[in-house]
Every structure is written in structure tokens, then in C-alpha cells.
Design an enzyme around this catalytic site. Structure first.
Site, mmCIF file in Angstrom:
data_model
loop_
_atom_site.group_PDB
_atom_site.id
_atom_site.type_symbol
_atom_site.label_atom_id
_atom_site.label_comp_id
_atom_site.label_asym_id
_atom_site.label_seq_id
_atom_site.Cartn_x
_atom_site.Cartn_y
_atom_site.Cartn_z
ATOM 1 N N SER A 228 0.837 -1.205 0.000
ATOM 2 C CA SER A 228 0.000 0.000 0.000
ATOM 3 C C SER A 228 0.868 1.250 0.000
ATOM 4 C CB SER A 228 -0.890 0.036 1.242
ATOM 5 O OG SER A 228 -1.607 -1.150 1.361
ATOM 6 N N GLU B 74 0.997 -4.767 13.264
ATOM 7 C CA GLU B 74 0.011 -4.673 12.179
ATOM 8 C C GLU B 74 -1.386 -5.066 12.686
ATOM 9 O OE1 GLU B 74 0.166 -7.537 8.845
ATOM 10 O OE2 GLU B 74 0.160 -5.765 7.575
HETATM 11 C C1 FAD Z 1 -6.137 -3.236 1.515
HETATM 12 C C2 FAD Z 1 -4.940 -4.136 1.551
HETATM 13 C C3 FAD Z 1 -3.697 -3.603 1.857
HETATM 14 C C4 FAD Z 1 -2.566 -4.423 1.877
HETATM 15 N N1 FAD Z 1 -1.351 -3.829 2.109
HETATM 16 C C5 FAD Z 1 -0.243 -4.601 2.085
HETATM 17 C C6 FAD Z 1 1.045 -4.001 2.271
HETATM 18 O O1 FAD Z 1 1.164 -2.776 2.451
HETATM 19 N N2 FAD Z 1 2.135 -4.780 2.224
HETATM 20 C C7 FAD Z 1 2.043 -6.133 2.019
HETATM 21 O O2 FAD Z 1 3.076 -6.790 2.027
HETATM 22 N N3 FAD Z 1 0.846 -6.740 1.811
HETATM 23 C C8 FAD Z 1 -0.295 -5.998 1.839
HETATM 24 N N4 FAD Z 1 -1.521 -6.586 1.616
HETATM 25 C C9 FAD Z 1 -1.574 -8.005 1.282
HETATM 26 C C10 FAD Z 1 -2.147 -8.848 2.399
HETATM 27 O O3 FAD Z 1 -1.251 -8.915 3.479
HETATM 28 C C11 FAD Z 1 -2.435 -10.214 1.785
HETATM 29 O O4 FAD Z 1 -3.515 -10.026 0.870
HETATM 30 C C12 FAD Z 1 -2.827 -11.238 2.814
HETATM 31 O O5 FAD Z 1 -1.723 -11.552 3.608
HETATM 32 C C13 FAD Z 1 -3.396 -12.504 2.187
HETATM 33 O O6 FAD Z 1 -2.496 -13.025 1.273
HETATM 34 P P1 FAD Z 1 -2.944 -13.390 -0.236
HETATM 35 O O7 FAD Z 1 -3.701 -12.228 -0.778
HETATM 36 O O8 FAD Z 1 -1.730 -13.858 -0.962
HETATM 37 O O9 FAD Z 1 -3.977 -14.573 -0.082
HETATM 38 P P2 FAD Z 1 -3.673 -16.125 0.062
HETATM 39 O O10 FAD Z 1 -2.568 -16.326 1.037
HETATM 40 O O11 FAD Z 1 -3.518 -16.719 -1.307
HETATM 41 O O12 FAD Z 1 -5.018 -16.613 0.699
HETATM 42 C C14 FAD Z 1 -6.233 -16.723 -0.050
HETATM 43 C C15 FAD Z 1 -7.324 -17.204 0.915
HETATM 44 O O13 FAD Z 1 -6.969 -18.473 1.473
HETATM 45 C C16 FAD Z 1 -6.943 -18.408 2.890
HETATM 46 N N5 FAD Z 1 -5.851 -19.211 3.441
HETATM 47 C C17 FAD Z 1 -4.556 -19.220 3.043
HETATM 48 N N6 FAD Z 1 -3.839 -20.055 3.827
HETATM 49 C C18 FAD Z 1 -4.708 -20.562 4.759
HETATM 50 C C19 FAD Z 1 -4.572 -21.449 5.858
HETATM 51 N N7 FAD Z 1 -3.407 -21.993 6.151
HETATM 52 N N8 FAD Z 1 -5.688 -21.703 6.606
HETATM 53 C C20 FAD Z 1 -6.885 -21.146 6.307
HETATM 54 N N9 FAD Z 1 -7.077 -20.309 5.265
HETATM 55 C C21 FAD Z 1 -5.995 -20.005 4.509
HETATM 56 C C22 FAD Z 1 -6.690 -16.940 3.194
HETATM 57 O O14 FAD Z 1 -7.080 -16.596 4.484
HETATM 58 C C23 FAD Z 1 -7.479 -16.241 2.110
HETATM 59 O O15 FAD Z 1 -8.835 -16.131 2.449
HETATM 60 C C24 FAD Z 1 -2.670 -5.813 1.592
HETATM 61 C C25 FAD Z 1 -3.916 -6.367 1.291
HETATM 62 C C26 FAD Z 1 -5.041 -5.541 1.259
HETATM 63 C C27 FAD Z 1 -6.366 -6.177 0.910
#
Ligand code: FAD
Length: 406
Positions: free
Chosen positions: A160, A243
Site C-alpha cells: 500500500s 500490524e
Molecule cells: C487493503 C490491503 C492492503 C494491503 N497492504 C499490504 C502491504 O502494504 N504490504 C504487504 O506486504 N501486503 C499488503 N496486503 C496483502 C495482504 O497482506 C495479503 O492479501 C494477505 O496476507 C493474504 O495473502 P494473499 O492475498 O496472498 O492470499 P492467500 O494467502 O492466497 O489466501 C487466499 C485465501 O486463502 C486463505 N488461506 C490461506 N492459507 C490458509 C490457511 N493456512 N488456513 C486457512 N485459510 C488459509 C486466506 O485466508 C485467504 O482467504 C494488503 C492487502 C489488502 C487487501
């Protein structure tokens, strides 16, 4: 020991100072999606710093005020009506800077904390990667030692506000022979260093706040390491604690409040009135339920904050408020949509419903940003309730022997 100014005296002083030094807030929250908000926020943060109101809970030696959470709360309440540098709150003031406060060397603290509090530095998080964010310790961005320097290669995503920032706190793999949690290191990376390419990503809401970064042989000096080499998981866990506190509402480092974190109650009443449904019993029930959720959230935040501060609850308990806040944000948005009915999709000529439509599009991000709701549930079950750990085929396996890709 010098005695602290009482909260009431401080509140009076803050009220007078705010009136004389900050302009009134203009209408709605202007979020990071507006490019000009960053420079303006830097100016505002500098005004706070010069006036002695920056970093109320930060130690004085790094430019803060050395005061308590109660002082910060009073200032936030008083500042509600004024234009504030709100984009400094997340992640700079409440996530990245507290991590530097916990783990940084004296040099890093003076350079970055004072820089932040003066409005000279914005910090961002480089954690998530294109292959996944939840499995944070499975990351593949690498930093290799070359003499006194580190050489960074890889890519981060969903950062972000990175395009407008100065430094990113970046987790990278520094030992491929160790199991996944043991070969990581946290770095302070200049966002605009040679070898860093930033691409902005357009969200469905129209915002281009998100970025993806590509690191091609980015050279970092040895003093870029935050915490211990190969001790990056412990360091990142500290960052994730801050965080979750920021997302959950327990962070003492937020300054000024953000009226549009989700819909607030007076807005629900206004909304019901504007669509002519304030007397509808089902709408009144919705508003009542929304109010109850807010009250529960506030009580939960107060209680968990107190118990985290006293050590009655361990740091993973920040997941409780992080989870509840996400649920509450979605609950409030859903209630607002029910009340608004069709105008949430179409927007009335006076603009009613427009913001609501955007809130709805952004709705799911509340259970992803700052770690997903499912991961919060995992933390609560495994680390607070002592339930069995989730199975992981790669636990204890040297990372270079772990199968990747699909
Ligand atoms: C508004 C916003 C701001 C953000 N800002 C930042 C930032 O500044 N810096 C940064 O680095 N990231 C940032 N992010 C990213 C955010 O940290 C990730 O989207 C988040 O960690 C989820 O990772 P992913 O999107 O890769 O989803 P995935 O890890 O692919 O997960 C997809 C789905 O599967 C579920 N899942 C995955 N593994 C498991 C498990 N072991 N058990 C149960 N469920 C599981 C997840 O909970 C999710 O619902 C931001 C995201 C948003 C939406």
C-alpha cells in the site's frame, strides 16, 4: 523523574493549539488513493512535529512526546475536526516505526523514527509476494551477501502506497539451507534505490494505491538489516503484532482518527433518513444491531489493549481485535447496503450511495489487509487456545528441498 502533564491539561493545550495551527477537516476522509494527499500529509506531520504533538507515545529521544496512550487518545479526540496527516497512520506510524523502535539500532531509530515524526519519511511494508501472502515464511525474494553489502532480488506485491514512500520494510530469504522460518532477514530498503521498479495496480474501486515492486540486484549496505541476520521471522512476528494492533484498533501509535474506516453510526442514521426509511422497523433494528457491534468492538479493544499492556494476554491476542474489527467493518457495510437498497448501486444525484458502492467493492479487503481473517482464526486457535497446529508438509524441511509451484 519528571512528572507527566495530566491528560486534562494536555487536552486543553492540544485543543488550543489545534484551533490555532490546523485547518478544519474538509468533508470526507481523503484517502491514499488521491496522489496529492502524500505531500500534504508530510507538511501536516511537520506542523505537528514543530508544535510538539507528533509521536505522542514515542520516546522523546527520537522526536516523540514520551506520553501515554491516554494522552494520545485525548489528542485523537480533539483532532477529529481538523485536517490531519492520516496516511501516516498505517503503516508508517503504527506498524513500521514501532517495529524499528522495538528492533532497530540507535542509528536506525534516530534516522527513521525522527524522520517519520518530522514528516520527512513515509514507510511501507514489503511482505506479500505474487505467489502468496498468507504463507509469509514461504517467500522467495532473496538477499545474498556480497562483501559488506546485500544484493536483493525478487518481487513484492500489494504494497500500500509504496510509490509515495521512502523506505520499505522487506522480508527476504537469506539462507536457503535452513527451514522456511529460519532463513529470513528483515531489511530497510530505500524505495527509490537503483534496481527497484514500482508498478501501480488498479483496484476495482478505482484506487491505484497498491503497488508491485521488482528488485533487480538492489544493493543494500550492511546496516540495512533490521534485527538479526536470519532472525527475520522473530522480527517479522513483531511487525505483524503491530500490524494486527493497528488493524484491530489497539495500537497506541495512531494519531488522529479516520472517519471512514467503515460506515459509522451517525452515517447510518443519516443514510436511513436520506432514503426515507428512518421509521421502517427493520431499518431501526439494523441500526440497533450496528450500534451493538460498535459497542462490543470498543469494549473488546479497550479490554484487549489493557490486557496486552499488562502482559495478561500474549502478543498473539492482537489477532482477536484484528479479527473482530474486520468482521465489524463488513457487518457495518452490509447493514448500510441493506438500508440504502437500490441507491447503493445507482447513487442518487446528490451523491448518496456513491461512497457506499465503493465501500462495498472494498468490503472484502477488511478480512485480507493485515493478514487474512482465516489466519487470525488460526493464530487464536493455535497460540491462544492451545489447539493442535495446522499440518504443514514443509515444516522443518530445508527450504531448498521444499517443492514449489503448482
Ligand atoms: C487493503 C490491503 C492492503 C494491503 N497492504 C499490504 C502491504 O502494504 N504490504 C504487504 O506486504 N501486503 C499488503 N496486503 C496483502 C495482504 O497482506 C495479503 O492479501 C494477505 O496476507 C493474504 O495473502 P494473499 O492475498 O496472498 O492470499 P492467500 O494467502 O492466497 O489466501 C487466499 C485465501 O486463502 C486463505 N488461506 C490461506 N492459507 C490458509 C490457511 N493456512 N488456513 C486457512 N485459510 C488459509 C486466506 O485466508 C485467504 O482467504 C494488503 C492487502 C489488502 C487487501
Amino acid at each position: 523523574m519528571t512528572e507527566l502533564e495530566s491528560v486534562e491539561e494536555f487536552r486543553d493545550r492540544a485543543r488550543r493549539w489545534l484551533k490555532d495551527n490546523l485547518p478544519a477537516a474538509t468533508g470526507r476522509y481523503s484517502g491514499p488513493e488521491n496522489d496529492d494527499v502524500w505531500d500534504r500529509s508530510r507538511q501536516l506531520q511537520r506542523i505537528l512535529f514543530d508544535g510538539g504533538f507528533a509521536g505522542i507515545c514515542y520516546p522523546k529521544e527520537y522526536g516523540g512526546q514520551g506520553l501515554t496512550t491516554a494522552h494520545q487518545r485525548a489528542f485523537t479526540e480533539e483532532s477529529f475536526e481538523y485536517e490531519m496527516p492520516l496516511v501516516f497512520n498505517i503503516p508508517t506510524l503504527s506498524i513500521c516505526a514501532p517495529t524499528i523502535l522495538d528492533l532497530g539500532t540507535e542509528d536506525q531509530k534516530h534516522k527513521h523514527l525522527t524522520g517519520v515524526l518530522r514528516g520527512d519519511q513515509l514507510l511501507v511494508q514489503f511482505l506479500s509476494e505474487p505467489r502468496g501472502g498468507s504463507d509469509l515464511a514461504g517467500l522467495t525474494t532473496r538477499a545474498d551477501r556480497d562483501g559488506d553489502e546485500w544484493v536483493l532480488n525478487g518481487s513484492k506485491i500489494w504494497s500500500s502506497g509504496a510509490y509515495a514512500a521512502d523506505y520499505g520494510i522487506c522480508l527476504a530469504r537469506t539462507n536457503w539451507d535452513a527451514p522456511k522460518h529460519e532463513g529470513l532477514t528483515l531489511f530497510l530498503v530505500p524505495v527509490h534505490a537503483p534496481g527497484v521498479t514500482i508498478q501501480r495496480i488498479k483496484q476495482v474501486t478505482g484506487s491505484t494505491e497498491f503497488c508491485q515492486e521488482f528488485f533487480d540486484d538492489v544493493r543494500l549496505p550492511a546496516d540495512s538489516v533490521l534485527g538479526e541476520v536470519n532472525g527475520g521471522w522473530a522480527a517479522a512476528s513483531r511487525l505483524l503484532f503491530h500490524e494486527r494492533s493497528a488493524m484491530g484498533g489497539t495500537s497506541p501509535y495512531m494519531s488522529g482518527s479516520r472517519p471512514r474506516l467503515s460506515v459509522d453510526l451517525s452515517e447510518l442514521v443519516e443514510l436511513a433518513r436520506s432514503v426515507g426509511r428512518l421509521d421502517d422497523p427493520s431499518v431501526r433494528e439494523d441500526i440497533g444491531e450496528a450500534r451493538a457491534m460498535f459497542r462490543v468492538r470498543d469494549q473488546l479493544v479497550a479490554r484487549v489493549s489493557r490486557q496486552l499492556a499488562s502482559g495478561e494476554l500474549p502478543p498473539p491476542a492482537s489477532s482477536i481485535v484484528r479479527l473482530f474489527s474486520a468482521e465489524n467493518a463488513q457487518f457495518q457495510i452490509d447493514k448500510a447496503i441493506r438500508i440504502a437498497g437500490a441507491s447503493a448501486a445507482t447513487a442518487a444525484p446528490d451523491g448518496t450511495g456513491r461512497q457506499l458502492g465503493i465501500d462495498y467493492l472494498f468490503r472484502n479487503s477488511w478480512s485480507l489487509a493485515g493478514g487474512s481473517a482465516e489466519m487470525s482464526r488460526n493464530v487464536i486457535s493455535e497460540r491462544l487456545l492451545g489447539m493442535p497446529r495446522e499440518f504443514a508438509a514443509d515444516r522443518g524441511v530445508p527450504f531448498n528441498q521444499v517443492k514449489h509451484g503448482r
